[in-house]
Scaffold this motif. Structure first.
Motif, PDB file in Angstrom:
ATOM      1  N   SER A  10       0.503  -1.105  -0.251  1.00 29.20           N
ATOM      2  CA  SER A  10       0.381  -0.263  -0.030  1.00 29.20           C
ATOM      3  C   SER A  10       1.169   1.183  -0.383  1.00 29.20           C
ATOM      4  N   ALA A  11       2.083   1.205   0.928  1.00 28.54           N
ATOM      5  CA  ALA A  11       2.626   2.689   0.613  1.00 28.54           C
ATOM      6  C   ALA A  11       3.624   2.557  -0.749  1.00 28.54           C
ATOM      7  N   PHE A  12       3.655   1.908  -1.452  1.00 33.20           N
ATOM      8  CA  PHE A  12       4.663   1.840  -2.783  1.00 33.20           C
ATOM      9  C   PHE A  12       3.285   2.240  -3.857  1.00 33.20           C
ATOM     10  N   LEU A  13       1.999   2.182  -3.920  1.00 31.28           N
ATOM     11  CA  LEU A  13       1.345   1.840  -4.362  1.00 31.28           C
ATOM     12  C   LEU A  13       0.354   3.653  -4.084  1.00 31.28           C
ATOM     13  N   PHE A  14       0.510   4.032  -2.529  1.00 34.56           N
ATOM     14  CA  PHE A  14       0.583   5.327  -2.474  1.00 34.56           C
ATOM     15  C   PHE A  14       1.991   6.306  -3.540  1.00 34.56           C
ATOM     16  N   SER A  15       3.036   5.902  -3.465  1.00 38.00           N
ATOM     17  CA  SER A  15       4.064   6.535  -3.508  1.00 38.00           C
ATOM     18  C   SER A  15       3.680   6.873  -5.164  1.00 38.00           C
ATOM     19  N   ILE A  16       3.255   5.982  -6.009  1.00 37.08           N
ATOM     20  CA  ILE A  16       2.833   6.020  -7.467  1.00 37.08           C
ATOM     21  C   ILE A  16       1.675   7.186  -7.743  1.00 37.08           C
ATOM     22  N   GLU A  17       0.833   7.459  -6.719  1.00 39.31           N
ATOM     23  CA  GLU A  17       0.013   8.011  -6.987  1.00 39.31           C
ATOM     24  C   GLU A  17       0.049   9.131  -6.761  1.00 39.31           C
ATOM     25  N   THR A  18       1.012   9.354  -5.609  1.00 42.56           N
ATOM     26  CA  THR A  18       1.590  10.996  -5.207  1.00 42.56           C
ATOM     27  C   THR A  18       2.235  11.361  -6.322  1.00 42.56           C
ATOM     28  N   GLU A  19       3.176  10.669  -7.112  1.00 46.22           N
ATOM     29  CA  GLU A  19       4.178  11.099  -7.562  1.00 46.22           C
ATOM     30  C   GLU A  19       3.829  11.518  -9.798  1.00 46.22           C
ATOM     31  N   THR A  20       2.558  10.848  -9.690  1.00 47.26           N
ATOM     32  CA  THR A  20       1.894  10.472 -10.690  1.00 47.26           C
ATOM     33  C   THR A  20       0.559  11.359 -11.229  1.00 47.26           C
ATOM     34  N   THR A  21       0.100  11.904  -9.706  1.00 41.60           N
ATOM     35  CA  THR A  21      -0.515  12.759  -9.340  1.00 41.60           C
ATOM     36  C   THR A  21      -2.353  12.507  -9.797  1.00 41.60           C
ATOM     37  N   ILE A  22      -2.285  10.568  -9.742  1.00 44.80           N
ATOM     38  CA  ILE A  22      -3.655   9.573 -10.071  1.00 44.80           C
ATOM     39  C   ILE A  22      -4.734  10.844  -8.707  1.00 44.80           C
TER      40      ILE A  22
END
Length: 440
Positions: A138-150
């Motif tokens: 879940s931390a990895f998914l949150f990192s992707i959402e933050t950097e890609t502004t999903i």
């Protein structure tokens, strides 16, 4: 039958042209072809093939080895990434993003672990740093959402986590830098004008023949696209090993070949194929080179065509080269441009074709000296009748008086004034040449 073929082969060997090298001629020259010993093809089957400095497709055949200062490549990282092959570029592009997401995902998971969010996440009244973050995935998914502004809206940061706010700012800034660099590299690599050079053509061979009483080295260039090259310019280099007077050996020495730099002829309007000509004069490296000497020389002529792509405005460069065995002495290029109804048509089937022409085997220096010695000889030879073989019968007829010849003599005496005027002008032209040859 075998004897006739052997005699024909020996004859072809004498004039320096093999039967397999017959070229297609233009229509106005197909019936007027004259076989002469002055025209030769510079090709020796016994000559060893020479290593190219520049390939026909423009690639430089040079490899850099034993480079110890490899850190210089990292100092220009952007150019290094652009110059990589596509498979390496795509691998690095994917690797950079995955490593970046994993790194910041690990930091988010570490913050949650230190704060105890992974243990007390299900307790009421507990405010985590990031809601619904309960594992490394879940931390990895949150990192992707933050950097890609999903921003799916399921995992969000809370206001009671100052360390998380700082990490969010750092990830946003570094993510923008990574995006700019990687996307910029891919954009530059995609928009590189290297493929534009694939539609720029160079003739397979260069030729040497006489143009306006001057020896010239010529090759042909063409553009297959309708979108033209803007501000096109061309230059040429002679690559040849050289030994100085002091005994120093210079391998692959580069010498400029003037193809119109001083007159502006190197600036091309490349709408249709053009024949680029290099006048072999006193400043040319081929000035004192005869056919026999050129057959023994080992050299390479590198031609470089540069210009801006009309569609993108980026600079494009196309290269090719001609070895000494690819320079044809005594040939010209077959015309490719014809006038049709309302337009000009280019026949690229004849782009590489050449035809044989009468060319002296002496050097350009010797040819210029002969022309300086007798500048009026080419004109007088056109006016002088061909020598005839006279027999005894013709001599007897010439000794007898002829009534028709009397009338002709009378006409000649009447027109003597006009002829004297012409002879006087010719004598006036010859007087300065004679005066120059006399001592003071």
């Amino acid at each position: 039958m075998a004897g006739d073929s052997r005699v024909l082969m020996d004859h072809n060997m004498e004039i320096g042209v093999t039967p397999a090298q017959v070229k297609k001629l233009p229509k106005h020259l197909r019936e007027a072809q004259i076989s002469t010993e002055r025209t030769h093809l510079i090709s020796d089957p016994a000559k060893k093939p020479r290593q190219r400095y520049v390939q026909k497709d423009g690639k430089c055949n040079v490899h850099h080895g034993n480079v110890q200062e490899t850190y210089r490549y990292l100092s220009d990282l952007f150019t290094t990434l652009v110059d990589l092959r596509w498979r390496l570029s795509l691998f690095i592009f994917t690797l950079v993003y995955v490593v970046n997401w994993l790194f910041f995902g690990f930091l988010w998971w570490l913050i949650a672990l230190i704060r105890g969010d992974l243990v007390h996440a299900d307790e009421e009244g507990w405010t985590p740093c990031v809601e619904n973050l309960n594992s490394f995935v879940s931390a990895f998914l949150f990192s992707i959402e933050t950097e890609t502004t999903i921003g799916y809206g399921y995992r969000v940061i809370t206001e009671k986590c100052p360390e998380g706010i700082i990490l969010l700012l750092v990830q946003a800034i570094l993510g923008s830098i990574v995006n700019a660099m990687m996307v910029g590299c891919m954009f530059v690599k995609i928009s590189q004008p290297k493929n534009r050079a694939e539609t720029l053509m160079f003739s397979h061979n260069a030729v040497i023949s006489v143009r306006d009483n001057k020896m010239c080295l010529m090759f042909r260039v063409g553009d297959l696209r309708n979108s033209h090259i803007v501000e096109a310019s061309i230059r040429a280099k002679l690559i040849r090993s050289q030994q100085t007077k002091e005994g120093e050996f210079i391998p692959l020495n580069q010498t400029d070949i003037n193809i119109g730099f001083d007159t502006g002829d190197d600036r091309l309007f490349l709408v249709s194929p053009l024949i680029i000509s290099h006048e072999i004069n006193e400043k040319s490296p081929f000035w004192e080179m005869t056919l026999a000497q050129m057959e023994k020389e080992e050299f390479e002529i590198v031609v470089i065509l540069e210009g801006m792509v009309e569609a993108t405005g980026m600079t494009c460069q196309a290269r090719s080269s001609y070895l000494d065995t690819e320079v044809l002495w005594g040939y010209r290029f077959t015309p490719v441009l014809s006038l049709e109804k309302g337009f000009y048509e280019v026949d690229y089937n004849n782009f590489h074709d050449v035809y044989e022409t009468n060319t002296p085997t002496c050097s350009a220096k010797e040819l210029a000296a002969k022309l300086r010695e007798g500048p009026l000889l080419p004109q007088l030879s056109l006016l002088s009748p061909e020598p005839k073989m006279h027999t005894f019968d013709t001599l007897n007829r010439m000794s007898k008086p002829d009534p028709l010849s009397r009338d002709e003599d009378k006409e000649e005496r009447d027109s003597g004034g006009d002829r004297g005027e012409t002879n006087g002008s010719a004598a006036a032209l010859e007087e300065p040449a004679l005066a120059d040859g006399l001592p003071d």
